[in-house]
Scaffold this active site. Structure first.
Site, mmCIF file in Angstrom:
data_model
loop_
_atom_site.group_PDB
_atom_site.id
_atom_site.type_symbol
_atom_site.label_atom_id
_atom_site.label_comp_id
_atom_site.label_asym_id
_atom_site.label_seq_id
_atom_site.Cartn_x
_atom_site.Cartn_y
_atom_site.Cartn_z
ATOM 1 N N LYS A 183 0.815 -1.223 0.000
ATOM 2 C CA LYS A 183 0.000 0.000 0.000
ATOM 3 C C LYS A 183 0.848 1.273 0.000
ATOM 4 C CE LYS A 183 -4.014 -2.125 2.163
ATOM 5 N NZ LYS A 183 -5.077 -2.008 3.166
ATOM 6 N N ASP A 221 -7.929 12.927 -1.537
ATOM 7 C CA ASP A 221 -7.650 13.488 -0.205
ATOM 8 C C ASP A 221 -7.569 12.374 0.835
ATOM 9 O OD1 ASP A 221 -7.548 16.007 -1.179
ATOM 10 O OD2 ASP A 221 -9.615 16.527 -0.640
ATOM 11 N N VAL A 280 3.838 3.607 22.621
ATOM 12 C CA VAL A 280 2.954 4.745 22.895
ATOM 13 C C VAL A 280 3.285 5.934 21.991
ATOM 14 C CG1 VAL A 280 2.135 6.314 24.703
ATOM 15 C CG2 VAL A 280 2.698 3.947 25.268
#
Ligand code: ATR
Length: 279
Positions: free
Chosen positions: A72, A84, A161
């Site tokens: 991708k 967009d 994180v």
């Protein structure tokens, strides 16, 4: 000489591994709805071979491609024009070869998820507390479409994180979005919990706390398989009222691709039902 007018239009999905892709079946069922004549194949592409495979397919008369793991990002880089939503996702899952020879790149994954949630599962996102697990490519593609439906809050929880925090910052102008680690979820409850991690692929579940689900909560795994994913099993044991896999998302993103190529959006419920039956 082949009769060009009556020849089938050529489409394909490229990925690796791609042999078990359901996309050829899905697009064939869509085409039957409109009596379109298409041929849709699954093409296994070697690592590093995407640009060449794309060029070959186009030279052979291909009209459009779906692109899946792991290409991708290659598709994103190779496209001459981007929608967009592809720009926001940073990835392309749908390519249309334009008559002027250029390559148009789009991303229908986020629209597919939102369609499945809101239309098939009839879950409103507006004012809900939404938790998204993971911060990889799959999650990036669904953040803007989810935030455009105005959840009360969208929390990204990720093993690393910092990756979640970066995404939350990048998408902050779309709505209320925060990021944390799995251990910081303790004591928080959500109406919609979407697993976008790759943990299911390894038969694992992210380390989630008890009592994660609010009343009437939906647990949604963006993955699907012949049986429930480990996350779906976990959700069933921990109080999710409704549980769904990503098969509906797969069919809905395909319907959006069909719209990009053919200008019409197929009916999807019968196709999802056929796939569930193994058809
Ligand atoms: P994709 O394009 O499928 O999203 P990816 O970009 O490699 O693939 O991202 C995979 C995601 O699954 C990441 O959020 C990853 O967490 P890290 O960012 O910490 O690597 C998450 N992931 C993979 N295996 C996991 C596991 N066993 N438990 C929890 N999260 C996991």
């Amino acid at each position: 000489m082949a009769d060009i007018e009556s020849a089938s239009l050529q489409f394909a999905v490229m990925g690796s591994p791609v042999a078990h892709s359901k996309s050829p079946r899905i697009h064939t069922l869509f085409a039957h709805q409109f009596k379109h004549r298409i041929e849709y194949t699954a093409i296994e592409v070697d690592p590093g071979g995407f640009a060449q495979a794309l060029a070959q397919f186009r030279a052979a008369g291909g009209r459009g491609l779906n692109v899946t793991v792991p290409f991708k990002l290659d598709a994103f880089r190779l496209a001459d024009h981007l929608s967009d939503r592809a720009k926001l996702a940073g990835a392309v899952n749908t390519i249309r070869f334009e008559p002027d020879g250029t390559v148009f790149g789009d991303n229908t994954d986020g629209a597919g998820l939102v369609h499945d949630l809101t239309k098939n599962l009839e879950v409103a996102i507006k004012d809900k507390k939404v938790l998204v697990l993971g911060a990889g490519g799959a999650v990036r593609g669904v953040l803007a479409p989810l935030l455009k439906h105005h959840p009360a809050l969208l929390v990204i929880a990720n093993r690393t994180v910092s990756k979640g925090k970066e995404l939350a910052e990048e998408f902050a102008h779309f709505g209320r979005i925060e990021a944390c680690g799995f251990n910081e979820l303790k004591g928080k409850r959500f109406d919609i919990v979407i697993n976008g991690t790759a943990a299911s692929l390894k038969g694992e579940v992210p380390p989630l706390p008890e009592n994660l689900f609010a009343n009437h909560a939906l647990a949604y795994d963006m993955m699907y398989g012949d049986k429930a994913t480990p996350f779906m099993d976990w959700a069933a044991l921990h109080g999710a009222e409704r549980i769904a896999d990503g098969l509906g998302m797969l069919v809905e993103q395909a319907a959006e691709s069909y719209l990009v190529w053919h200008g019409v959006r197929p009916e999807t419920k019968s196709v999802i039902a056929a796939l569930r039956k193994g058809g």
